[in-house]
Write an enzyme that holds these catalytic residues in place. Structure first.
Site: not given
Length: 438
Positions: A50-51
């Site tokens: 995930r970012h």
């Protein structure tokens, strides 16, 4: 935001508070990483990440800003914890990475080199993709910078493919029009846990008249403001003063709100059963990499890119893909991870549940699928989520001789019948049925 080449810094978190922020928790290792068992060596690593930490989205900002304005409009505060609001100025942006979020991805890239660097050489660099959201692309670039720095810039992997979120994209869940949301389930829990907190805050700020959704937004502001205020050069970053407005019990209830949100949005409890089908395309790409064979998928994959060895090579030893939390939850479901013995209750949290969003998809959270070659001549698979080795009960019996959490490659492939069948009919149910009758 993209970091150029900062120092790699040790993270220090008060995890008792910060891991109660659901999807807004910072990354941490849920368990200490367990190396491959004796007699096995790593041959391939697949990373889905995930970012990093970001500003609130536009939708989330509406209630946050409304709540802050209400609190700042009162004549006098009745509790000292509110006094900071007299001079507080709201300056948070929208959507983009904050510096601490950029650093999370940078450190993740460095960790991958330190852990798996023996798998790469000048002719075999990590293959990196990202969904096209700005914060996702920036996270991928920060990851490659961290990997490069950890190798003393000997290995400099590029971001090779950016998948448009307007088209077929296995790293973004936007291709199932009939999929519902978790709004009903989260609203039911909000109506239970938030009213006492709202009443307390309103008594501390007479006349504010906060609503329950605004109270929930203020709890999220504790997380967002802490992340946005963090300095990459500091070894210990203070919590936002908004955090002092809430108790550990408040945070635990907020944390469960996001457990419900993910479970009933793209997880196992999604309306119409159309959550995990949104992760099928990625799983089929993973199977192709593990078996070094062409992608077989009729769901979210970009067939043109996946058929080209330049944009979807099958000969790399490290793959890194950058995505969003809702998409990762769908992928976990498609794989069969984090199954629950019963659906999550919207009125009473189960203390024994393993579905905990802060352990699954925190900011910069990651899943790692390791492929192993073992001394018996067989190939095996392990899956780690935020360094916690997953039990793989759906296929693990054949791999028990090499430790809990390992499956033979063939058993793992066989276990993925849901993805290999393109969702067993669920993909077709994603789309409205056209009625041509008058």
């Amino acid at each position: 935001m993209q970091l150029k080449d900062p120092l790699i810094l040790e993270s220090h978190y008060d995890l008792d508070i910060r891991k109660s922020w659901g999807a807004y928790s910072p990354f941490y290792s849920v368990q200490e990483y367990i190396p491959p068992p004796d007699g096995c060596e790593l041959t391939q690593v697949n990373i889905l990440q995930r970012h990093g930490a970001r500003f609130p989205t536009f939708g989330a900002s509406i209630n946050i800003v409304s709540a802050v304005r209400k609190l700042q409009s009162v004549d006098e505060y009745a509790h000292p914890a509110m006094e900071f609001l007299s001079s507080f100025v709201y300056t948070l942006g929208i959507n983009d990475l904050v510096p601490s979020g950029a650093l999370q991805s940078y450190q993740a890239g460095a960790t991958v080199f330190e852990r798996y660097g023996d798998l790469v050489n000048a002719d075999n660099l990590p293959f990196v993709r990202a969904s096209s959201g700005v914060r996702v692309v920036d996270s991928a670039n920060n990851w490659t910078a961290g990997f490069s720095a950890a190798s003393h810039h000997k290995y400099n992997p590029p971001l090779s493919v950016i998948l448009s979120e307007e088209g077929n994209d296995t790293l973004e869940n936007h291709m199932c029009p009939n999929a519902g949301t978790s709004a009903a389930q989260t609203a039911e829990w909000l109506a239970i846990y938030a009213p006492p907190i709202t009443a307390r805050l309103n008594s501390w700020a007479p006349g504010a008249n906060l609503t329950d959704p605004e109270t929930s937004a203020l709890i999220s502001l504790c997380a967002f403001h802490t992340a946005a205020s963090a300095s990459p050069s500091a070894k210990l970053n203070a919590l936002s003063p908004f955090c002092a407005l809430f108790t550990p019990s408040d945070f635990a209830s907020f944390d469960y709100y996001y457990d419900l949100d993910k479970y009933y949005n793209t997880g196992y409890g999604a309306p119409r059963g159309l959550g995990r089908v949104q992760g099928v395309g990625y799983v089929n790409e993973l199977l192709a990499r593990l078996t070094r064979s062409p992608v077989r998928d009729e769901t979210q994959t970009n067939r043109t890119l996946d058929a080209d060895p330049v944009t979807f090579p099958l000969n790399r030893t490290i793959y890194a893909d950058f995505s969003h939390d809702n998409t990762m939850v769908a992928i976990f479901g498609a794989l069969g991870l984090f199954r629950q013995p019963r659906a999550l209750s919207t009125t009473q949290p189960d203390a024994q549940r393993t579905w905990r969003t802060h352990e699954m998809v925190p900011f910069s959270g990651r899943m790692v699928v390791e492929k192993l070659a073992c001394e018996d001549g067989g190939e095996y698979v392990r899956i780690l989520v935020n360094d916690a080795l997953q039990p793989l009960s759906f296929c693990a019996s054949e791999g028990d001789r090499f430790g809990v959490g390992s499956c033979t490659l063939s058993a793992f492939i066989e276990s993925q019948s849901y993805a290999r069948s393109n969702g067993g009919g669920d993909w077709e149910r994603c789309f409205p049925r056209l009625n041509f009758n008058n």
